[in-house]
Write an enzyme that holds these catalytic residues in place. Structure first.
Site, PDB file in Angstrom:
ATOM      1  N   GLY A  93      28.538   9.660  -7.100  1.00 28.35           N
ATOM      2  CA  GLY A  93      29.352  10.688  -6.473  1.00 28.35           C
ATOM      3  C   GLY A  93      28.481  11.864  -6.091  1.00 28.35           C
ATOM      4  CB  CYS A  94      29.243  15.461  -5.907  1.00 23.32           C
ATOM      5  SG  CYS A  94      28.422  17.020  -5.584  1.00 23.32           S
ATOM      6  CG  PHE A  95      23.356  15.324  -4.708  1.00 24.06           C
ATOM      7  CD1 PHE A  95      23.924  16.575  -4.542  1.00 24.06           C
ATOM      8  CD2 PHE A  95      22.644  14.790  -3.646  1.00 24.06           C
ATOM      9  CE1 PHE A  95      23.794  17.287  -3.366  1.00 24.06           C
ATOM     10  CE2 PHE A  95      22.494  15.490  -2.452  1.00 24.06           C
ATOM     11  CZ  PHE A  95      23.080  16.748  -2.317  1.00 24.06           C
ATOM     12  CD1 TRP A  96      25.044  19.743  -5.575  1.00 27.08           C
ATOM     13  CD2 TRP A  96      27.156  20.474  -5.501  1.00 27.08           C
ATOM     14  NE1 TRP A  96      25.212  20.399  -4.390  1.00 27.08           N
ATOM     15  CE2 TRP A  96      26.497  20.860  -4.312  1.00 27.08           C
ATOM     16  CE3 TRP A  96      28.485  20.821  -5.672  1.00 27.08           C
ATOM     17  CZ2 TRP A  96      27.133  21.591  -3.310  1.00 27.08           C
ATOM     18  CZ3 TRP A  96      29.115  21.535  -4.681  1.00 27.08           C
ATOM     19  CH2 TRP A  96      28.444  21.919  -3.513  1.00 27.08           C
TER      20      TRP A  96
END
EC number: 1.8.4.11
Length: 169
Positions: free
Chosen positions: A9-12
């Site tokens: 998902g979102c790499f953050w």
């Protein structure tokens, strides 16, 4: 040093869990798996590059094993959702373990099979296991986002954290 590349998902949301471990040299947010060289965030979000948001982890295998990293990876994701993760939808957010060599592939596959057999989830484990390709670091403002933008990070990761708490802790 060795390298692991995980998309969840979102790499953050994929940096902090790994960055805080002993034996981790670095964790970079970036893009991989697509057909466009040096893509930008805007290009990847357009869903035309074939790239997936991912993290590149450089680790010392004498301090932490690839198998340990794979186990931690599972606990950061919904491995039953092939079409993105939590708030983030589409192929650019799909869950993937990218392997560097046959040993990593076997470790990842064995771990996936074990998770499927565990009965933890009532749906199939659909996370892909694919050969690693060129990893392109994301723009600087994406790196260590949880530290540089904690309020925005908290908002963007709320559904993920609720799922992880319910299913992994």
């Amino acid at each position: 040093m060795e390298r692991a590349i995980f998309a969840g998902g979102c790499f953050w949301c994929m940096v902090q869990p790994f960055e805080e471990l002993d034996g981790i040299e670095s964790v970079l947010s970036g893009y991989t798996g697509g057909h466009v060289e040096n893509p930008t965030y805007k290009e990847v979000c357009s869903k035309t590059t074939g790239h997936t948001e991912a993290v590149e982890i450089i680790f010392n295998p004498e301090k932490i094993s690839y198998a340990d990293l794979v186990e931690l990876y599972w606990a950061q994701t919904d491995p039953t959702d092939a079409f993105g993760q939590f708030e983030d939808r589409g192929d650019n957010y799909r869950p993937v373990i990218f392997y560097e060599n046959e040993e990593q592939r076997q470790i990842a596959q064995k771990s996936k099979d074990k998770l499927q057999a565990s009965g933890r989830f009532d749906r199939p484990i659909v996370t892909s296991i694919e050969p690693a390709d060129t990893f392109y670091p994301a723009e600087d403002y994406h790196q260590a986002f949880y530290r540089t933008n904690p309020a925005r990070y908290a908002l963007s990761s709320a559904r993920r954290h609720a799922f992880l708490e319910e299913n992994w802790h």
